[in-house]
Enzyme design. Structure first.
Site, PDB file in Angstrom:
ATOM      1  N   THR A  18       0.834  -1.194   0.000  1.00 54.28           N
ATOM      2  CA  THR A  18       0.000   0.000   0.000  1.00 54.28           C
ATOM      3  C   THR A  18       0.877   1.256   0.000  1.00 54.28           C
ATOM      4  O   THR A  18       2.079   1.172   0.217  1.00 54.28           O
ATOM      5  CB  THR A  18      -0.936  -0.007   1.227  1.00 54.28           C
ATOM      6  OG1 THR A  18      -1.902   1.019   1.065  1.00 54.28           O
ATOM      7  CG2 THR A  18      -0.143   0.258   2.503  1.00 54.28           C
ATOM      8  N   HIS A  46      17.198  40.013  32.353  1.00 55.50           N
ATOM      9  CA  HIS A  46      16.063  40.871  31.999  1.00 55.50           C
ATOM     10  C   HIS A  46      16.519  42.025  31.106  1.00 55.50           C
ATOM     11  O   HIS A  46      15.993  43.132  31.185  1.00 55.50           O
ATOM     12  CB  HIS A  46      15.378  41.407  33.251  1.00 55.50           C
ATOM     13  CG  HIS A  46      15.018  40.327  34.240  1.00 55.50           C
ATOM     14  ND1 HIS A  46      13.964  39.474  34.057  1.00 55.50           N
ATOM     15  CD2 HIS A  46      15.611  39.936  35.397  1.00 55.50           C
ATOM     16  CE1 HIS A  46      13.903  38.620  35.082  1.00 55.50           C
ATOM     17  NE2 HIS A  46      14.890  38.873  35.900  1.00 55.50           N
ATOM     18  N   SER A  48      21.765  46.966   3.161  1.00 52.07           N
ATOM     19  CA  SER A  48      20.601  47.800   2.892  1.00 52.07           C
ATOM     20  C   SER A  48      20.875  48.626   1.657  1.00 52.07           C
ATOM     21  O   SER A  48      21.981  49.144   1.496  1.00 52.07           O
ATOM     22  CB  SER A  48      20.346  48.727   4.092  1.00 52.07           C
ATOM     23  OG  SER A  48      19.417  49.737   3.741  1.00 52.07           O
ATOM     24  N   ASN A  72      23.988  44.187   8.884  1.00 51.27           N
ATOM     25  CA  ASN A  72      22.959  43.530   9.671  1.00 51.27           C
ATOM     26  C   ASN A  72      23.364  42.104  10.042  1.00 51.27           C
ATOM     27  O   ASN A  72      24.035  41.435   9.270  1.00 51.27           O
ATOM     28  CB  ASN A  72      21.664  43.491   8.865  1.00 51.27           C
ATOM     29  CG  ASN A  72      21.144  44.881   8.569  1.00 51.27           C
ATOM     30  OD1 ASN A  72      21.255  45.774   9.413  1.00 51.27           O
ATOM     31  ND2 ASN A  72      20.608  45.076   7.377  1.00 51.27           N
TER      32      ASN A  72
END
Lengths: 453, 453, 453, 453
Positions: free
Chosen positions: B106, B154, B277, B285
């Site tokens: 199958t 944090h 860019s 970047n």
């Protein structure tokens, strides 16, 4: 050759329609990008930022005039998404125009504006197919307004409903999606022109005017402010399509289950050439219905990515933005396929009214238990009657007696009264639901355009 | 031409490596399928189910001998996933062999066994690239065992750490992924042979033996039982890849943030041809690092689809199964791309030791607050000291005084003592963490093979 | 009073077991936290960081000696997760010990170490319940090794299987989960002690030794390096539980569908007090099975959150970390509930062997189509036979003739031969699958401990 | 005591507001349910289905008159979601009314109608808080219309923007959410009355009228048709809240990043009592901003569950429906918390205009590169200028020269011209964006009600 099986020769039709592919594939995308760059140049020419001749030359570029190998090679070499395209366009332009193509804008100005055009085109397909499904369903709901079948709760037969009511519930949901499409349109069909960081600094004082003229040329609204990292529009469109796909999966799931041999109430249309199984030649599988579920899972997953992409940082954020490049087309292609299957299924759905009746009767009267409860509630009080019936009917079912016999034997109700309740499917509210829903949809259809835009 | 931008000319390299594409694309898939069907015929010939000559003829078929248009056309016409392939193979076979191709099995026997081969090939790539990343990181960790930089919690500078410890934390995580790959292998690399419903009914008594011989020929384990709707293997592999992608996104995120101009401690390697860019020509970047995050989101979404696909019904369930056709290749392609980027980033990572030092110094001594607290805790008690410092240091920061001045002014500690604490980054445990981690990884590497299989 | 319905009086039992609640609720968490802080003080006393008397006093604190209102109020006032607890503990300690509680560590040292203890406790429950389910399933598989029932593919009856094989497929999957739990344990059961940024700067040279002694006292492994932002352990545990829940949902789904009145092959155990419906008093709903699906969806969603939480920044990152506070307990509570339901369902599952037989017979012989195909393949060739049968059986079904009649009428096979094939379910491979799977599980059980830790 | 930390004493405030808890907790839910059952009885009394006296008695029941232990115990005993409540209400009623409570309806009639009331209440909170945030942002946008700061793309400083434009981009997004809430309201605020299977069979002819009267009493729209398995309303509401949470996470993320010590442009308001770290007493963490990201992840995951729940079967389907019991309250509680934090953050946001200016200046002129490019484009052509600058500016940065020096040294532009460009931030479009957005929001606010309903 595509790598993804979703794009591969033998299987691609399962994961996209030709119509939406034409919007999204290399060629469609390139055409749209050229249109956008032409609109830009035209707007810039009107303001005097670029020469009119340059704008005309840019407008004349067609995909076949570009060196596609160069586009790909330069894109890879520079790691810049559109520098390859720019170079290819420059080559296709006369010298005096070459510097004016893609003048002063950034990648997202092109790709985001393209997204708006994609939403316009795909939204139009969705609108059209949803309305086609609605039309088929309205006809079906009316035709089967009073066709009795078992209601089923928790997978078990319950009180009777009408098939028309079931269909009305589908169409009711689809109508709400049409509302959502109508409402969202003005939020979605907006252009993007922000330049490097959204200030169009390249253009000084002319920024706002240029954006307005640019959007006008494309038939898009002027957003008034760059939305380089404000992505709720795209997320919303994706989520609406995910809801639509889920509704189609709900309809498909119903067909899939009610097509079980042991139930046999519905059957999706099948093509005589279809081969259900090459090891079990007798099989007739609800393939289309099944596939609606498959598609909806993938759409939901991709729409979730679009939702997550709303959380972007600063003035450009490739992390979320680039996921849209993959997830939005995926959502569009898969949903369009689901809609096509949906159109086919509801248009050709085979309803076996006899099987529905048979299945109600096979309940040995127990499907009338809500009515019996109502009747006895008047006599004994509702909760007392419920407790009594809870016990009586359990005993009856365990003893493989019919509801009528069980009630009569217990003395709860005489056989004639019970038989009368069994004979009455109590479908007034179901019929009313069909009437109300059909009327509501018909009224809405009469007032709205055939085309989304 | 591919529709998906993930497969399209200019952008495909962002969403898949050539190496993994070769495994998954039309050609790779077709080759693998032919291998599987040949192994099947060979096993069947050994048992005497098909003639040896037929098996040999089947083994001789190569992709170029098949009519690919026919495959696609018949697949679409019959709505059967492999009937097109069967017909094309029959055409490519001598008459006496044509009936023996794809004999008695199958679709899932073919596609699931293929999945095991895909996992084998892709798993090998993942293993290799993860180990390459580990090697680079081990070198980096040792080199920067004592390189002081600000720890950050944090998003705010805290006590100093060493960059080596940061890297060790990455490599520690990667080592656990290698463990997971090693452990999962025996669960994943199994064949599938179930026939219509998992009983291999077509083959009567010979079922179990046929499955064993079939799996042997492919170098896969015999599962002992069909897993047509038991899909945890695929889900687990996908989830391990999603965890790996997430680790790479964590590393990428760290580079992305520490490459901010305002921080400047790390810089991903860049190619001189790269154009950051076209509107801001000064931009450099962190494109690769950024893309690791993009990829990980898409991998997670697709792995989630694989997890959902575990809930299948009965003996075959296309709803979940067919989602694997899309989601598993996606997971493999995207993760392989992430690994390639990861290899490049960690191999060429630029570490600005001076900037790290500068950023510690820019803390005006406040990064020593944990040490100051420890010192004063011995004198005042820990919580009393904490409350005192909480107030003193807040006042100091508000007054833009250095930690040393703030302490001295408040009388909490004399300037010399404070200066001594500021001068000592207290990195013994950080250095120990590097040592322990490196040793652990080196020991594991020494005992394991270079290749996954 | 809990806000979440998952914690509310009348419904809480649907979303958590008392046993796992006791691990996770306020009281269980507080007890575990006190144990951890006591182990810390004890380790610190051994090194000489805190006085032995202080450690003893800290060890003596019990939850009832703490002012819970103060904890909550100070937590809110200071926005610090454990300062409330610290203050309450200080109040409960003699003055000379009060400064030595929670000495020099950070919130995550406490909460992450607690996570390891939670994984230990919950993992133990999961291990025990999975093995109980395995045991029931092994018995069931053996008992029904040869119980014939329809296989079903795409929701449609296909060739026969045995119920034992179906059960073996479940148990095969469960055994793999037990493997995963056994393999993951050493990765998960590790302590956390990192201090402010992972360097234990508060403790200078003593950091590594303190961490080792601390972990030893809690029976956890020493990680060698802080894992404050390296969260693959938690993600992996959550994903394994999500896979387990999905397997249970698969089993539940099977029961849910096979309990349909129209099928009637299975029935989940029900309590006589259970009221299926108060409007339809005859209803017996597969409530537990249904709920397994509900639970698995929620588990998967929360596990996805844990996976996403792997992408953390720097040395502490509350964004992902805090999601674990919600998602990990949720995964644990929901999975434990699913396991309890699973234990009940498989222990009391009612198998209607007659219904299974009846449903095979109701196929009018068509369920033998794989066997007929095999037979005719030998005569006509497989694909020729398939094409012939495809047509013949379609005509037969449309004409509502039995398979035997259809074959005989078409001349494809004489009635006696067809009848012989219909009579033989061809389940040798199914029986073998039961044998292999049971043996494998039994062998694994014999070698492994009853308890996870 | 709650098990979930989200409901536990010390931490509950992080995961829900008191206001929304009061809607959703045991008491709020019970009150609302009593209101609904009273409205039902009242409508039934009007039609004559139940005695007026019974309706009055039912209306008089208050939560304190119910035996809550009984409710919980009977719910568990019967496994029926509301039978415990029914029994408790019956006990609280005079005999002659006891049979008329909860007369003829099903669980979903109660719980779904409650969902509509929850959406009404929570939607009102969302509307109010979103508008408060909008108001603060409008003021902020105007105040900082021309406050120059670095734009940042891909985490790197780019051309200057104004802080007002950044804020305008937030408020623009929030305004669209307000639109979505306004549009969705009529779809969401509808009652449910379907009885067993949606036909209200218990009530015969009176079904449609009863539903109408019932809805009227609760101020909800009459859906015209049962929506027992048509769940797009709930999914849509959840998805809108997920989009809102994601917008808040975007704002929070911006504050989190711009509060980095190395950047220092923004600072979220902080309470003097807040303790950032007990190991590093100098820390001031952007806790609220950070938490917005945490919350948004959990909201998205739960909203995804609601979306998945749209795919339901037949006339009642506990699998998806019951997930709503958990996921919808979660979405409401978490979003309300995010909104509260959002209100606080934007109301008290500290903007360091000097730091913004300093960071622009720290770019050594390179942030003017877009302007320089524009200028040179006019002279050299845009792409020629871009290629030239790409090289010149890279060399300049590598040599640590300022933009002005780099340009002058290369001869590309004289120092004075360059200095003039550096001095001009070119923010006309940014200012225009503020003006347009503020005007649009103000106009919308003037036309809409303060309260959602």
């Amino acid at each position: 050759v595509g790598t993804r099986l979703t794009d591969a020769g033998p299987f691609a039709h399962l994961w996209g329609t030709d119509e939406v592919r034409a919007v999204l594939d290399d060629d469609g995308r390139l055409r749209a990008w050229l249109t956008i760059l032409s609109a830009l140049a035209d707007a810039q020419a009107e303001i005097g930022i670029v020469p009119r001749e340059a704008a005309d030359a840019i407008a004349a570029i067609t995909p076949d005039r570009l060196d596609h190998e160069l586009i790909a090679a330069e894109t890879r070499r520079t790691s810049h998404s559109t520098l390859g395209l720019i170079k290819a366009m420059q080559r296709a332009l006369p010298d005096e125009a070459a510097e004016y193509v893609y003048y002063g804008i950034t990648v997202q100005d092109l790709t985001d504006t393209w997204v708006a055009l994609v939403i316009r085109d795909v939204g139009g397909v969705v609108w059209r197919d949803l309305r086609a499904i609605e039309e088929s369903l309205l006809v079906l709901a009316v035709a089967h307004r009073s066709t009795v079948m078992p209601g089923r709760t928790h997978g078990q037969p319950g009180a009777p409903i009408t098939f028309g009511m079931k269909v009305a519930s589908w169409v009711d949901e689809i109508r709400r999606h049409l509302e959502r499409l109508a409402e969202g349109r003005s939020r979605w069909l907006v252009g993007q022109l922000g330049g490097a960081v959204g200030t169009l600094g390249f253009f000084g004082q002319e920024g706002p005017r240029l954006r307005r003229l640019f959007c006008e040329r494309l038939g898009l609204a002027d957003p008034g402010i760059a939305w380089l990292t404000s992505r709720d529009r795209i997320a919303e469109f994706g989520l609406v399509l995910a809801m639509i796909s889920s509704t189609l999966a709900r309809i498909g799931g119903e067909v899939y289950e009610l097509q079980r041999s042991e139930i046999g109430e519905l059957r999706e249309p099948s093509d005589p050439d279809t081969v259900g199984s090459i090891t079990m030649p007798h099989k007739r599988n609800p393939e289309r219905s099944e596939h609606l579920d498959t598609l909806s899972r993938l759409v939901r997953a991709n729409a979730g990515v679009l939702l997550e992409a709303m959380v972007q940082a600063h003035e450009r954020d490739g992390r979320g933005w680039k996921t849209e490049w993959v997830a939005l087309p995926e959502v569009c292609l898969l949903t369009s396929t689901a809609l096509r299957l949906g159109v086919e299924i509801v248009a050709g759905l085979e309803v076996d009214v006899d099987a529905m009746r048979r299945n109600v009767d096979a309940g040995d009267g127990y499907l009338a238990s809500e009515r019996v409860l109502a009747q006895l509630s008047g006599e004994l009080g509702k909760h007392t009657a419920q407790a009594l019936l809870q016990e009586t009917l359990a005993a009856g079912r365990d003893g493989r007696r019919s509801l009528i016999d069980a009630l009569a034997a217990s003395g709860a109700m005489d056989a004639d009264s019970a038989a009368a309740l069994v004979a009455d499917p109590a479908i007034v509210t179901a019929e009313s639901a069909v009437d109300v829903t059909v009327e509501r949809c018909r009224a809405a259809r009469a007032k709205e355009p055939d085309r989304w835009t």
